[in-house]
Write an enzyme that holds these catalytic residues in place. Structure first.
Site: not given
Ligand code: KIV
Length: 256
Positions: A43-44, A82, A110, A112, A173
């Site tokens: 989600d970055s 994510d 994934k 969090e 992280e």
């Molecule tokens: O969204 C993302 O880029 C992440 C990484 C920081 C692992 O979750």
């Protein structure tokens, strides 16, 4: 044949795991061809693709579109997507949204934190990568987590809970190197660090950071392997110059 969660599990203690974030088809083809075993549709993308300050603005619709694009490209890599902010508030919502990401081509999801929710997703037969330490979706402040004993204990406890929940791997992280080392030794699933030191079982970076494409804030843990924004700028300047001088298109670029 694509890489499975079991293949990733078996890499613990045998060879370090490289993971990169990936958001689109062309980049996914390049990363897959380079042999990167794990591609994370992170989600970055909220920061590096959509230009938001925080990842909490990312929606399920954003994640589905980008996950589908990455999944269309890969032949070998395992694609992890994510779960965006607000998409796994309850057990049912978490399972439904995880299934949607699987339906467009993710092999695992994934969330969090939230070991109890991760456990429910695993129980539904969906592969889960955990994520602890700095949790950008909910963190008040971005920075290193687990510096004091109480927070370090909490992260260690959650790591053990995520392993018990059935996660096949765990992103750590922004935690002190020593904590990354202790968690890696304490659990049987691979840890994949980002700003978590040298002792994790694998490393992940945001691709736009390591490729030098993102010009915003760069944390200390980022290593730049290219300077693509400079290359892009140079290519664009050259194109503009050639158009303005009438050099492009040449005869070879014209339709007959
Ligand atoms: O969204 C993302 O880029 C992440 C990484 C920081 C692992 O979750």
């Amino acid at each position: 044949m694509s890489i499975s969660p079991d293949d990733i599990r078996k890499m613990k203690g045998s060879r370090p795991i490289a993971m990169l974030t990936c958001y689109d088809y062309s980049m996914a083809r390049a990363m897959d061809s380079a042999g990167i075993p794990l591609l994370l549709v992170g989600d970055s993308l909220g920061n590096v693709i959509l230009g938001f300050d925080r990842t909490r603005n990312v929606t399920m619709q954003d994640m589905l579109r980008h996950t589908a694009a990455v999944a269309r490209a890969v032949e070998n890599a395992m694609v992890v997507a994510d779960l965006p902010s607000g998409s796994y508030e309850s057990k049912q919502q978490a399972i439904e949204n995880s299934q949607k990401l699987l339906d467009v081509g993710a092999a695992a999801v994934k969330p969090e934190g939230k070991p109890e929710i991760a456990a429910e997703i695993c129980k539904a037969g969906i592969d889960v990568m955990g994520h602890l330490g700095l949790l950008p979706q909910t963190a008040e402040k971005l920075g290193v987590k687990g510096k004091d004993t109480a927070e370090a204990k909490q992260i260690m406890g959650d790591a053990i809970a995520l392993e018990k929940a059935g996660c096949f791997s765990l992103v750590l992280e922004c935690v002190p190197e020593q904590l990354g080392k202790e968690i890696t030794a304490a659990i049987g699933i691979p840890t994949i660090g980002i700003g978590a030191g040298r002792h994790c079982d694998g490393q992940v970076l945001v691709s736009y950071d390591m490729l030098g494409l993102f010009q915003g804030f760069q944390p200390r843990f980022v290593k730049r392997y290219a300077n693509l924004s400079e290359e892009i700028e140079n290519a664009c300047r050259k194109f503009k110059e050639e158009v303005e001088k009438g050099v492009f298109p040449g005869e070879q670029h014209c339709s007959k």
